[in-house]
Scaffold this active site. Structure first.
Site, PDB file in Angstrom:
ATOM      1  N   GLY A  72      36.501  47.186  51.639  1.00 21.74           N
ATOM      2  CA  GLY A  72      36.650  46.229  52.737  1.00 21.74           C
ATOM      3  C   GLY A  72      36.685  44.790  52.265  1.00 21.74           C
ATOM      4  N   GLY A 129      35.245  41.878  51.405  1.00 22.61           N
ATOM      5  CA  GLY A 129      33.904  41.428  51.065  1.00 22.61           C
ATOM      6  C   GLY A 129      33.783  39.934  50.880  1.00 22.61           C
ATOM      7  N   LYS A 153      39.906  33.214  52.145  1.00 23.15           N
ATOM      8  CA  LYS A 153      39.296  33.962  51.046  1.00 23.15           C
ATOM      9  C   LYS A 153      38.241  33.103  50.370  1.00 23.15           C
ATOM     10  CE  LYS A 153      40.401  36.708  46.940  1.00 23.15           C
ATOM     11  NZ  LYS A 153      41.486  37.309  46.131  1.00 23.15           N
ATOM     12  N   GLY A 180      30.034  36.562  48.585  1.00 18.58           N
ATOM     13  CA  GLY A 180      31.242  36.388  49.384  1.00 18.58           C
ATOM     14  C   GLY A 180      31.952  35.076  49.106  1.00 18.58           C
ATOM     15  N   ASP A 215      43.488  49.690  46.994  1.00 21.63           N
ATOM     16  CA  ASP A 215      42.968  48.669  47.914  1.00 21.63           C
ATOM     17  C   ASP A 215      43.498  47.280  47.586  1.00 21.63           C
ATOM     18  OD1 ASP A 215      41.028  49.300  45.660  1.00 21.63           O
ATOM     19  OD2 ASP A 215      40.286  47.342  46.263  1.00 21.63           O
TER      20      ASP A 215
END
Length: 459
Positions: free
Chosen positions: A133, A135, A155, A169, A303
Site C-alpha cells: 500500500g 506507505g 509523495k 512516511g 507493486d
C-alpha cells in the site's frame, strides 16, 4: 445624506469598524487566489470502491478495503525547490502561483479534497509480499487536463495506514530530486511516465514532498489484494473476496479502458480477458521504450508497475552509460533479476501475475490466458523495440526478420567495445551534433547503415 453628516451621526468605534470592513472587502477583491483555491479537482473518483473514511493514519491491516482517507502531515516551513512548468500549466497553475509550496506540501488542500492512501499487494523480487500500500503517499483526486484526466498524488507527506512500523512516511530531498529528474528525462524521450508537478522541502529538516500526476496510480499489485495464500504463507488482505476483485477490474475498465464496454464480446469473462491483453500490450510497449533508451527501472515488482502502461516509482531508475546488457542499477538486486537485459521478462512476469490474480473472473480461460499473455507480450515488444531501434538509427524498416538480426549483431559490437549507449546510437543515426566521424571501432557499421539508408530511405 451627505457623507460628512453620516459620519457625524456615528461613534468613532463604529466608524473605525466600518472602515476596516470596507478595507477588508477591497483587499479581498484584490487578493490573488492561492494555489489550493485555483486547483479544481473532479468529484472524488472512487466510484463505490470500499474504503475506510475514518482518517486514522495508524498502520494496520485493511481487509475488504481499497483505500483509507488520511490527511498529509504538514511541513513546518516548506519552500519550493523545483517545478515543471508544462505540468503546472496542465493543472491550471504556474511557478508564481501564490501558496504553491503550501499546496504541494499538503499544508493547504483544494476544496472538496479527500486525501487517501490506497491499498495494494504485490510480488517483490519473485515472492508474494501480502499487503503493501501507499506507505508514504496520498492521492488528492483527479483533474481534467488537455491530456485527459490525471490523478494527483503527494509523495513523502507522512504516515498512512500502510506505513511500515519503523518508517515515518517522509522522503528526503535527494531521493525526490532524482525521481523528479528521471520523470522529466523519460518524458523528454517520449517514454510513457508519471509526470512531476512540483517539489518542496522543509527549510529545517530537509524532508521533502513531491507532487506527481499519472493517468492512474493503480498497480498490478492492486489486483493481488484478493490473492490466495502463496507457498510462503502470505495471502492478500482481502483473500477470496472476488466481489471486491470484480469491482476493482470494473473500475479500472471504466477509468482507463472504457472502449472495452463497446467491444462485441460473449460476456464479462471475455471482457476481463481483453482487459488483461490490453494491459499486457501497453506494458510491452513501455518495456520496449526503456530498452531503446537504455533506461533501467531497477525495481520491477508488481507493486511498482502501473496498469496504465506508464513508468512509476523512478527512485532507483538510471540511464546506462557504457552498454552492458547485465547492468543492474539497484544495489539490493544481487541476482540481477531486474537487470537491463531481464527487464522485458520481469514485465511479462507481472502481466502473467495479473492474469493469475484475475483467474476467479475468467477461470475457464486461465490456460488460454497464460499463452495469450506471453504471445501478446513478445509480439508487441519485438515490434516496438525494432521500430524504436530503427528510428534511433534513422533507418526505414524492411519486412522479415532481417532488422532484428542486424540490431542484435550491432548491440554485440557496442557491448564488446564498451561504448556509451545513447551517444553511440545518435552518432550511428547521423543525428545533428555528432559530426561526421563514426564511433571508434564502428566505422564499418556506420558505412553499412549509410548504405542501407540510401537503399531503403531514412526513418
Amino acid at each position: 445624506m451627505p457623507l460628512h453628516l453620516l459620519y457625524s451621526r456615528v461613534s468613532p468605534c463604529t466608524l473605525c469598524t466600518a472602515t476596516l470592513l470596507l478595507a477588508c472587502s477591497f483587499m479581498q477583491k484584490r487578493r490573488k487566489r492561492r494555489a489550493a483555491e485555483l486547483l479544481v479537482l473532479e468529484a472524488c473518483d472512487r466510484r463505490g470502491l470500499p474504503g475506510d473514511v475514518s482518517k486514522d493514519s495508524t498502520p494496520r491491516y485493511t481487509p475488504g478495503t481499497v483505500f483509507c482517507t488520511c490527511d498529509p502531515t504538514p511541513l513546518a516551513s516548506p519552500v519550493l525547490i523545483a517545478c515543471d512548468d508544462i505540468a503546472l500549466a496542465l493543472i491550471g497553475l504556474n511557478a508564481e502561483t501564490e501558496g504553491l509550496a503550501q499546496l504541494v506540501s499538503g499544508n493547504e488542500l483544494p476544496a472538496g479534497c479527500e486525501p487517501a492512501a490506497f491499498a495494494y499487494a504485490g510480488h517483490q523480487f519473485g515472492s508474494f509480499a501480502g499487503q503493501l500500500g501507499d506507505g508514504a503517499a496520498v492521492s488528492l483526486g483527479s483533474v481534467k487536463t488537455a491530456c485527459g484526466i490525471l490523478e494527483l498524488q503527494l509523495k513523502g507527506c507522512g504516515r498512512t495506514p500502510y506505513t511500515r512500523d519503523n518508517l515515518s512516511g517522509r522522503k528526503y530531498l535527494a531521493s525526490l530530486v532524482h525521481e523528479f529528474e528521471m520523470m522529466q528525462a523519460l518524458r523528454s524521450d517520449s517514454i510513457p511516465t508519471a509526470i512531476p508537478i512540483a517539489l518542496v522541502a522543509d527549510k529545517t529538516t530537509g524532508e521533502a514532498v513531491l507532487m506527481r500526476a499519472s493517468a492512474s496510480f493503480f498497480r498490478f499489485g492492486t489486483f493481488e489484494l484478493c490473492n490466495q495464500r502463496a507457498p510462503n504463507g502470505k495471502a492478500g488482505p482481502s483473500v477470496g473476496d472476488y466481489e471486491l476483485l470484480k469491482r476493482l477490474v470494473d473500475y479500472a475498465i471504466d477509468r482507463l479502458y472504457p472502449h472495452l464496454h463497446d467491444m462485441d464480446v460473449s460476456g464479462e469473462e471475455e471482457r476481463y480477458m481483453m482487459f488483461v491483453v490490453e494491459v499486457t500490450q501497453r506494458t510491452a510497449r513501455l518495456a520496449a521504450s526503456w530498452q531503446v533508451a537504455g533506461w533501467v527501472h531497477g525495481t520491477l515488482n508488481s507493486d511498482n508497475m502501473s496498469i496504465a502502461g506508464e513508468t512509476l516509482d523512478h527512485g532507483i531508475g538510471r540511464y546506462m552509460g557504457a552498454f552492458f546488457r547485465h547492468w543492474v542499477c539497484n544495489p539490493v538486486d544481487r541476482s540481477g533479476l531486474y537487470s537491463y537485459e531481464r527487464q522485458p521478462d520481469a514485465c511479462l512476469a507481472n502481466c502473467q501475475r495479473l492474469a493469475e490474480a484475475l483467474q476467479p473472473l475468467h477461470a475457464e480461460r486461465m490456460q488460454d490466458a497464460w499463452r495469450t499473455v506471453e504471445t501478446t507480450f513478445w509480439a508487441t515488444f519485438r515490434q516496438d523495440y525494432v521500430a524504436g531501434m530503427l528510428k534511433q538509427l534513422n533507418l526505414s524498416p524492411v519486412p522479415g526478420g532481417e532488422d532484428e538480426a542486424m540490431i542484435s549483431e550491432l548491440i554485440d559490437c557496442i557491448e564488446e567495445l564498451s561504448l556509451e549507449w545513447r551517444p553511440t546510437l545518435s552518432a550511428l543515426g547521423g543525428k545533428a551534433g555528432h559530426g561526421d566521424l563514426p564511433p571508434a571501432g564502428l566505422e564499418d557499421w556506420a558505412a553499412k547503415l549509410e548504405m542501407l539508408r540510401k537503399r531503403r530511405g531514412s526513418f
